[in-house]
Write an enzyme that holds these catalytic residues in place. Structure first.
Site: not given
Ligand code: NCD
Length: 308
Positions: A57-58, A87, A108, A136
């Site tokens: 969703r986000t 890496k 995120r 959030h």
């Protein structure tokens, strides 16, 4: 004069009354518009989505919100696996690089301080799309938008929050926003092993360890999943599993809620709301997810308003 970028790092910023009112109003305007009528203030802008943790969703709502407003959206598939983080590149180096390509970065990451660290080196706005278990903020704003729209007002509501209150970042950000409304009472429903941390509690809150104790009282029930990926201790998982039925919203339980009550969930759900509840007139979690698009359009428009 070069202004500092308008980062969105934590929910504290969204508590500022004027900004909050503007964003909620603007989101409602976008909600009421036909997509063909959306303005294109982000034409010639690029908004990167950099997600080191899974998201449906986000990420898709930010992506769509940016495109609806005219922006391009460069993105890397699962940044933890496919970007140079695999890496060993630090988040700071990644941000220093990407900021040269784009006008804003939606981030995120599993670390609680990831957005702060990114913002410390970024010359373009960083928008926190979930940082560890701490924050959030954009989810909290869309949750607030949904509560206001569904309930008419936030003042005086009894807001139940059920599930993993220890690790759920959506709950942690949302409680901070809700504190600004008079008479709001948080009713936490969680086993001791997943209890709300002290820092998010207020003396007027009530905490119980089964839904049945409070199901008939709450005006809003904010369900959450157990954040298994953030729990190392197998004893906690075992303890929660033993008690899981106490926190499960079945349709039989949902029907004992006030007729005017509303059921929310940031999603994804993993069994804590049964499928039958979807048809219950109190269920609003998919509407809540749709609202994310409008709230994120409002946020992106504001974040990039004065960008050169
Ligand atoms: C939440 C998240 O990522 O914190 N999902 C979302 O953004 N809607 C909730 C969760 O993962 O449980």
């Amino acid at each position: 004069m070069i202004e500092a970028p308008r980062h969105i790092i934590d929910v504290e910023q969204l508590r500022e009354p004027e900004l909050q009112a503007h964003l909620l109003e603007r989101a409602a305007e976008f909600q009421a518009m036909a997509p063909a009528d959306y303005p294109k203030p982000l034409q010639h802008r690029q908004v990167a989505t950099l997600f080191y943790e899974p998201s449906t969703r986000t990420r898709l709502s930010f992506d769509t919100a940016a495109k609806r407003l005219g922006a391009g959206v460069p993105s890397t598939e699962n940044a933890g696996e496919f970007s140079s983080a695999a890496k060993g590149e630090t988040i700071e180096d990644t941000i220093m690089t990407i900021q040269g390509y784009v006008d804003a970065i939606v981030l995120r990451h599993k670390d609680d301080d990831s957005s702060e660290r990114a913002a410390a080196v970024a010359g373009v706005p960083i928008i926190n799309a979930g940082s560890g278990k701490a924050e959030h903020p954009t989810q909290a704003l869309l949750d607030l938008f949904t509560i206001k729209q569904e309930m008419g007002q936030v003042e005086g509501l009894k807001i139940g929050m059920a599930g993993d209150l220890a690790h759920g970042r959506t709950v942690h950000s949302l409680v901070k926003l809700l504190r600004d409304f008079d008479g709001v009472q948080i009713i936490g429903v969680a086993p001791d092993c997943l209890a709300m941390p002290e820092e998010y509690r207020q003396p007027e809150d009530v905490y119980v360890d089964r839904l049945d104790e409070v199901i008939g009282e709450v005006d809003v029930l904010y369900m959450t999943r157990t954040q298994l990926e953030r729990i190392d201790d197998e004893a906690v998982v075992a303890e929660f599993s033993k008690q899981a039925d106490n926190f499960k919203l079945t349709n039989r339980r949902a029907n004992r809620m006030k007729p005017t009550a509303r059921i929310l969930h940031p999603l994804p759900r993993v069994g804590e709301i049964t499928k039958k509840v979807d048809k219950n007139p109190r269920a609003r979690y998919f509407q809540q997810a749709h609202n994310g698009l409008f709230v994120r359009m409002a946020l992106l428009e504001w974040v990039l308003e004065d960008a050169a």
